[in-house]
Design a protein around this motif. Structure first.
Motif: not given
Length: 333
Positions: A287-294
């Motif tokens: 994926l290309r997750p944003d920092e909050a999701f990561k």
């Protein structure tokens, strides 16, 4: 958290203590007649330990993986000696012959099949054990042939988080098919993955059940991450788990509680916790997750590791297999 050499040595010693331990053993043996009562080591002169055939196979996989990752492993010479003693042409012929009878064609399908193919993949171009990929090749080809025959007949997937899970085995099998250029097996595996899971949406993640060691939800997503390109997977994952950015379904972020580790089925839940970590890491990589999701996923992974990593050793019901799932969680497949 990552796999370091100290932990790798500990896991290697655990596996060396059980891959050639013949008893207790849980056979999946189809009895053909009243004389057909062999001891495990007679039917399976390589994979007769570790309580059952598939656990023994992935015990060998883990040992091969550890000495590839850590060339200075203290157990290195013992691992090489184990392979030389047991993985012989004669023993492979006996293991292969077990699958020849039509009544045994489903033996260890699909979990053990996937692990045997993954073991041979790991041995391919191995710095110390590559010769054993050739020795095991006839058994691998037999299982690959069984898989090529089976997949066109498998109209429906099996989604439970146990040995019958369809997605887990296909994930491992694709590694074999691509490494050994088995184009037909790769085509069938990808086709079935898309047929079975390509249209899934809004998964409610009804897990865990009481004896699961795989996340049926995340294992499906891990397979699709392997099958689809990055853009297609991003789209599929968004439809499959549309509220994941909110931490929902919450069960995926909550480690399973293991009420006792002396019951082999309930002890499976430690494996569930570890398999979720492996799956999340493969999914994040696709994926290309944003920092909050990561950050959300990383917190969940830590909670799952904290819940089950301390319990790799203690009772043989978990000890004969859990280190393999710890390696998957910490290193990957």
């Amino acid at each position: 958290m990552t796999l370091d050499q100290t932990t790798a040595d500990r896991f290697a010693r655990i596996a060396l203590g059980h891959v050639s331990r013949p008893f207790p053993y849980f056979p999946g043996h189809c009895i053909l007649n009243e004389e057909d009562r062999p001891l495990p080591q007679e039917s399976h002169p390589i994979f007769y330990g570790s309580f059952d055939w598939h656990s023994c196979v992935h015990g060998y996989w883990m040992l091969a993986t550890l000495i590839k990752s850590f060339p200075d492993l203290e157990a290195k010479d013992d691992i090489i000696a184990l392979f030389r003693k047991h993985v012989t042409t004669q023993n492979v012929e006996i293991e292969q012959s077990y699958f020849e009878n039509p009544l045994r064609r489903s033996f260890e399908r699909p979990y053990g099949w996937g692990w045997l193919l993954k073991l041979v993949t790991e041995l391919h171009a191995h710095p110390y054990l590559s010769e054993f990929a050739d020795v095991l090749a006839p058994l691998a080809e037999k299982i690959a042939a069984l898989y090529r025959d089976f997949l066109p007949l498998a109209a429906y997937p099996i989604r439970v988080g146990t040995h019958f899970n369809s997605a887990f085995s296909l994930r491992l099998t694709l590694d074999y098919a691509e490494t050994f250029q088995d184009e037909e097996l790769a085509r069938l595996a990808r086709s079935r993955a898309n047929d079975w899971f390509g249209n899934d949406e809004a998964c409610q993640a009804w897990e865990p059940c009481g004896d699961e060691f795989l996340s049926s939800t995340l294992m499906e997503a891990t397979l699709m991450a392997r099958v689809l390109d990055s853009t297609a997977f991003q789209d599929w994952f968004g439809r499959f788990l549309p509220r994941i950015m909110e931490g929902k379904p919450a069960t995926l972020f909550t480690p399973a509680m293991v009420s006792t580790r002396t019951d082999g089925k309930i002890a499976h839940l430690d494996g569930l916790n570890l398999s979720r970590v492996w799956c999340w890491r493969e999914i994040l990589a696709a994926l290309r997750p944003d920092e909050a999701f990561k950050a959300l996923i990383e917190r969940s992974c830590k909670a799952h590791l904290d819940a089950s990593l301390p319990h790799i050793v203690g009772d043989y019901m978990g000890e004969h297999w859990l280190a393999t799932f710890a390696v998957l969680a910490l290193r990957g497949a």
